[in-house]
Design an enzyme around this catalytic site. Structure first.
Site, PDB file in Angstrom:
ATOM      1  N   ARG A   1       0.837  -1.194   0.000  1.00  0.00           N
ATOM      2  CA  ARG A   1       0.000   0.000   0.000  1.00  0.00           C
ATOM      3  C   ARG A   1       0.877   1.251   0.000  1.00  0.00           C
ATOM      4  NH1 ARG A   1      -2.944  -4.019   1.996  1.00  0.00           N
ATOM      5  NH2 ARG A   1      -5.246  -3.925   2.036  1.00  0.00           N
TER       6      ARG A   1
ATOM      7  N   ARG B   1      -7.024 -16.238 -10.541  1.00  0.00           N
ATOM      8  CA  ARG B   1      -7.581 -15.472  -9.415  1.00  0.00           C
ATOM      9  C   ARG B   1      -8.506 -14.374  -9.946  1.00  0.00           C
ATOM     10  NH1 ARG B   1      -2.860 -14.239  -5.123  1.00  0.00           N
ATOM     11  NH2 ARG B   1      -4.693 -13.756  -3.846  1.00  0.00           N
TER      12      ARG B   1
ATOM     13  N   ASN C   1     -13.554 -17.610   1.099  1.00  0.00           N
ATOM     14  CA  ASN C   1     -12.605 -16.809   0.320  1.00  0.00           C
ATOM     15  C   ASN C   1     -11.229 -17.459   0.218  1.00  0.00           C
ATOM     16  OD1 ASN C   1     -14.716 -15.045   0.308  1.00  0.00           O
ATOM     17  ND2 ASN C   1     -13.529 -13.251   0.886  1.00  0.00           N
TER      18      ASN C   1
ATOM     19  N   GLU D   1      -3.743 -17.789  -3.093  1.00  0.00           N
ATOM     20  CA  GLU D   1      -2.680 -18.281  -3.978  1.00  0.00           C
ATOM     21  C   GLU D   1      -2.974 -19.685  -4.499  1.00  0.00           C
ATOM     22  OE1 GLU D   1      -0.615 -14.973  -1.751  1.00  0.00           O
ATOM     23  OE2 GLU D   1      -2.359 -16.263  -1.540  1.00  0.00           O
TER      24      GLU D   1
ATOM     25  N   ARG E   1       1.968 -19.550   2.358  1.00  0.00           N
ATOM     26  CA  ARG E   1       1.308 -19.791   3.638  1.00  0.00           C
ATOM     27  C   ARG E   1       1.085 -21.284   3.884  1.00  0.00           C
ATOM     28  NH1 ARG E   1       1.618 -15.255   5.632  1.00  0.00           N
ATOM     29  NH2 ARG E   1       1.029 -13.347   4.525  1.00  0.00           N
TER      30      ARG E   1
ATOM     31  N   LYS F   1       7.798 -15.428  -1.271  1.00  0.00           N
ATOM     32  CA  LYS F   1       6.718 -14.515  -1.644  1.00  0.00           C
ATOM     33  C   LYS F   1       6.522 -13.424  -0.605  1.00  0.00           C
ATOM     34  CE  LYS F   1       2.035 -14.687  -3.538  1.00  0.00           C
ATOM     35  NZ  LYS F   1       1.461 -13.520  -2.891  1.00  0.00           N
TER      36      LYS F   1
END
Length: 420
Positions: free
Chosen positions: A34, A128, A323, A328, A378, A403
């Site tokens: 951001r 995605r 969700n 990924e 993750r 990542k």
């Protein structure tokens, strides 16, 4: 042992003792990406310290450079961004790997470019969804096309945005909302954004976006819990100290809980502004985690909590996690599949819920079990926690942690965990 390369595997050796000590977390990926974008949209020089240097933030930085922004890296934890506030049309497609934040945020921001921009990613990113964001941008007069509903995306930048009103479907990702909000800060007139429906993935990340925008000089008013008005103030260059990554903290909180120790991550759980820090209370309850965990507002912590739940005293059902199917990888399917390699039926999908058949006495597999990570950072970091309690746990493609946390395996070693 050197850093693992793609295609390697790592075996985690149970330490057989409580883990303690202190580890250094990387900077927040969410805040870093951001801040990089907002600094690029702000005329002047912005200095970002405590920043994450990883694949995802590198893709963002390289894309901004391709559009005429100067991004320097004075050291391993800082970016210096020099910009005139403009984005130029890139000469070639912007390749963003599987970086969801960079892809969604830049898709919106490229409305400000002075020509056509193509945004693309790897095979995972091309699955995605991005269509809800394009629908919202179209309502603001932005022409952007993605024939498959996923990247690649072609944006016809017009050098600015007039303003207006827009409804956005954020059921799949809060990143759509964040992308439009950050774009709105550079509009020539006010922008009013309203959610379509009440569903929003990880609302806390929208709050992160609003905080970052305000730090860079934006004026945003909440009209209701599901509507915001962004004034046409533009952004100003500022310095920002980025807090550590809360999602990364969950692995070490869980490592302490699993081994009966405690790992200091350098920041108290209530000092984080990121929503995944809410997972600490659930981790602290181990081995008596609740029977039902609502994971919609701490989505990236769910893989950590699911692994912890495998050793809980009673079964755990994760709800509100649909969700996770569009991250990924399909993390619900991946967690169910890989945990059940350790013991058949250890985790199952029940619709869009994930149910863990917890077992405090879960035995080690008799032979090495190689767990797939689906090129998902993750999955790799959370599944590795199984090896703190069980022997014969092997993690495939360990380098995918680059990542967001390139130093993850070194951090485990620093706590005394042996990797083979």
């Amino acid at each position: 042992m050197s850093a693992p390369s793609r295609g390697d595997a790592v075996r985690v050796i149970p330490p057989g003792r409580p883990l303690g000590g202190r580890t250094t977390l990387p900077g927040s990926k969410s805040i870093t990406n951001r801040a990089l974008l907002l600094a690029a949209l702000a005329p002047g020089v912005s200095r970002l310290s405590g920043a994450l240097k990883s694949d995802d933030t590198r893709y963002m930085a390289q894309a901004l450079q391709a559009m005429g922004v100067t991004v320097e890296e004075p050291d391993a934890e800082r970016f210096t961004v020099r910009s005139d506030g403009r984005l130029r049309a890139a000469a070639a497609p912007l390749f963003l790997g599987n970086a969801g934040t960079a892809t969604r945020f830049l898709t919106a921001a490229c409305a400000l470019a002075d020509g056509e921009v193509v945004i693309d990613g790897d095979a995972h990113m091309r699955r995605r969804p991005i269509a809800p964001l394009l629908t919202a941008l179209a309502a603001l007069g932005v022409q952007a096309e993605a024939p498959t509903g996923c990247p690649p995306v072609t944006i016809q930048g017009r050098g600015g945005l007039e303003g207006g009103r827009v409804q956005i479907d954020a059921g799949l990702s809060s990143q759509y909302v964040s992308a439009v909000l950050m774009l709105a800060g550079r509009a020539e007139g006010p922008v009013e954004l309203t959610l379509r429906g009440s569903d929003i993935g990880a609302r806390g990340y929208v709050e992160l976006t609003l905080a970052a925008m305000r730090h860079f000089g934006a004026e945003v008013d909440a009209l209701s819990p599901s509507a915001w008005r962004v004034s046409p103030t533009g952004y100003r260059a500022v310095d920002l100290e980025i807090e550590p990554d809360a999602s990364a903290a969950t692995y070490f909180w869980a490592a302490g809980a699993l081994t009966g120790g405690e790992v200091d991550v350098g920041l108290s759980p209530d000092a984080f502004s990121q929503p995944d820090a809410k997972a600490h209370a659930l981790i602290a309850a181990f081995p008596h985690m609740p029977a039902e965990i609502e994971g919609s507002q701490m989505q990236d912590a769910v893989p950590t909590l699911a692994v912890l739940a495998a050793f809980n005293a009673t079964p755990v059902r994760f709800i509100g996690v649909a969700n996770l199917r569009v991250k990924e990888c399909d993390r619900l399917a991946a967690l169910a599949t890989e945990l059940s390699r350790v013991r058949p039926g250890l985790a199952i999908e029940d619709g869009d819920d994930l149910v863990i058949a917890s077992d405090p006495a879960l035995p080690s597999p008799e032979a090495p079990v190689r767990l797939a990570t689906y090129a998902d950072h993750r999955m790799a970091m959370s599944l590795a926690l199984l090896g703190l309690k069980l022997d014969n746990i092997v993690i495939d493609d360990p380098a995918c942690v680059a990542k967001t946390f390139p130093g993850y395996w070194d951090a485990l070693r620093g706590l005394g965990v042996e990797l083979a």
